[in-house]
Design a protein around this motif. Structure first.
Motif, mmCIF file in Angstrom:
data_model
loop_
_atom_site.group_PDB
_atom_site.id
_atom_site.type_symbol
_atom_site.label_atom_id
_atom_site.label_comp_id
_atom_site.label_asym_id
_atom_site.label_seq_id
_atom_site.Cartn_x
_atom_site.Cartn_y
_atom_site.Cartn_z
ATOM 1 N N MET A 78 0.824 -1.214 0.000
ATOM 2 C CA MET A 78 0.000 0.000 0.000
ATOM 3 C C MET A 78 0.858 1.264 0.000
ATOM 4 N N THR A 79 0.221 2.356 -0.312
ATOM 5 C CA THR A 79 0.833 3.671 -0.189
ATOM 6 C C THR A 79 0.675 4.111 1.259
ATOM 7 N N ARG A 80 1.791 4.442 1.873
ATOM 8 C CA ARG A 80 1.784 4.919 3.264
ATOM 9 C C ARG A 80 1.830 6.440 3.270
ATOM 10 N N GLY A 81 1.749 7.012 4.447
ATOM 11 C CA GLY A 81 1.810 8.469 4.526
ATOM 12 C C GLY A 81 0.707 9.094 3.704
ATOM 13 N N VAL A 82 -0.480 8.589 3.895
ATOM 14 C CA VAL A 82 -1.630 8.964 3.071
ATOM 15 C C VAL A 82 -1.959 10.443 3.214
ATOM 16 N N ILE A 83 -2.165 11.068 2.082
ATOM 17 C CA ILE A 83 -2.634 12.444 2.028
ATOM 18 C C ILE A 83 -4.152 12.388 2.231
ATOM 19 N N THR A 84 -4.664 13.202 3.134
ATOM 20 C CA THR A 84 -6.093 13.173 3.445
ATOM 21 C C THR A 84 -6.725 14.542 3.206
ATOM 22 N N ALA A 85 -8.025 14.557 3.322
ATOM 23 C CA ALA A 85 -8.800 15.792 3.239
ATOM 24 C C ALA A 85 -9.622 15.906 4.510
ATOM 25 N N ASN A 86 -10.133 17.102 4.752
ATOM 26 C CA ASN A 86 -11.096 17.252 5.845
ATOM 27 C C ASN A 86 -12.379 17.835 5.274
ATOM 28 N N GLN B 263 -9.361 23.124 -3.327
ATOM 29 C CA GLN B 263 -8.221 22.774 -2.478
ATOM 30 C C GLN B 263 -7.836 21.308 -2.680
ATOM 31 N N CYS B 264 -8.826 20.444 -2.704
ATOM 32 C CA CYS B 264 -8.553 19.010 -2.848
ATOM 33 C C CYS B 264 -8.076 18.666 -4.256
#
Length: 142
Positions: A75-83, A90-91
């Motif tokens: 998997m891809t770690r250090g996932v970029i997230t949104a709020n 922005q996203c």
């Protein structure tokens, strides 16, 4: 438009998989749900994102044996997230800059949903269409 509004319409159901599961399990899940990525979890904590592309890379490197690898190994770690309070723009900007197609949405440290670049483009088109229609109505009325 805010991400929270998209989730209210789209729904907050997120397909997840335990990071300890095999790539074979993950591939079956992606196929069954007809989706391109799944959120990997360690219990209730976000661990990463696994995409079809991640699986394809492992198969290219390891052949059939790749299907025995774990989601965590691939998997891809250090996932970029949104709020939920962020905007579509922005996203979209973050996804374009980072070259990612999926953003898990976190609310108060908990997984609240997931958005894809396709979701955002769809909403951006609708938003632009509504603005154009409003402008046309204003011009006709003026």
């Amino acid at each position: 438009m805010l991400i929270d509004q998209i989730l209210k319409t789209k729904g907050d159901v997120v397909t997840t998989i335990e990071a300890s599961k095999s790539l074979s399990d993950a591939a079956r899940l992606l196929d069954e749900k007809k989706i391109g990525a799944v959120v990997a979890m360690n219990g209730t904590s976000l661990a990463g994102v696994l995409s079809e592309r991640d699986i394809a890379r492992q198969v290219a490197r390891h052949g059939r044996d790749a299907l025995d690898l774990t989601v965590e190994e691939s998997m891809t770690r250090g996932v970029i997230t949104a709020n939920p309070a962020e905007t579509i723009d922005q996203c979209l900007g973050r996804m374009t800059d980072r070259r990612i197609r999926h953003l898990p949405v976190m609310r108060d440290g908990e997984l609240a949903g997931i958005i894809s670049i396709g979701d955002l483009v769809k909403w951006k088109i609708e938003e632009t269409r509504a603005e154009a229609d409003a402008m046309a109505d204003y011009i006709k009325g003026g």
